[in-house]
Design an enzyme around this catalytic site. Structure first.
Site, PDB file in Angstrom:
ATOM      1  N   ARG A 153       0.826  -1.216   0.000  1.00  0.00           N
ATOM      2  CA  ARG A 153       0.000   0.000   0.000  1.00  0.00           C
ATOM      3  C   ARG A 153       0.857   1.260   0.000  1.00  0.00           C
ATOM      4  NH1 ARG A 153      -3.670  -0.313   4.919  1.00  0.00           N
ATOM      5  NH2 ARG A 153      -1.741  -1.164   5.754  1.00  0.00           N
ATOM      6  N   ASN A 166      -6.035  -2.953   2.047  1.00  0.00           N
ATOM      7  CA  ASN A 166      -5.914  -4.397   2.191  1.00  0.00           C
ATOM      8  C   ASN A 166      -7.310  -5.009   2.288  1.00  0.00           C
ATOM      9  OD1 ASN A 166      -3.107  -4.496   2.242  1.00  0.00           O
ATOM     10  ND2 ASN A 166      -2.989  -4.401   4.465  1.00  0.00           N
TER      11      ASN A 166
END
Length: 93
Positions: free
Chosen positions: A22, A40
């Site tokens: 990320r 996520n």
């Protein structure tokens, strides 16, 4: 003539959690000037909403296949999406 804005949702599978995927995605998005978010998922995948000029979105999709050191991307599934992207790029929970 301004380039058309494109919005896609990408689902990235493989070893993509626990490897700073990320954070890496956020940095790549900032470099390319696209907006949206990345998060996520409970199944171990990562989802990203990417909005911007066609060429920038295409470049971001290509980069999602690479990921950061330690990532092992097995699939990137992309679908066109509604434009509900924020004005910046965010990491969301």
């Amino acid at each position: 003539m301004a380039e058309r804005k494109r919005v896609v949702r990408a689902r990235i599978s493989g070893m993509v959690q626990g490897v700073s995927y990320r954070v890496w995605t956020h940095g790549e998005a900032m470099r390319l000037g696209v907006t949206g978010w990345v998060r996520n998922e409970a199944d171990g995948s990562v989802t990203a909403l990417i909005a911007g000029a066609d060429a920038s979105v295409d470049a971001m999709i290509d980069r999602l296949w690479q990921g950061p050191r330690g990532a092992l991307v097995s699939a990137v599934k992309v679908e066109e999406a509604a434009d509900d992207a924020p004005a910046d790029f965010r990491i969301v929970d």
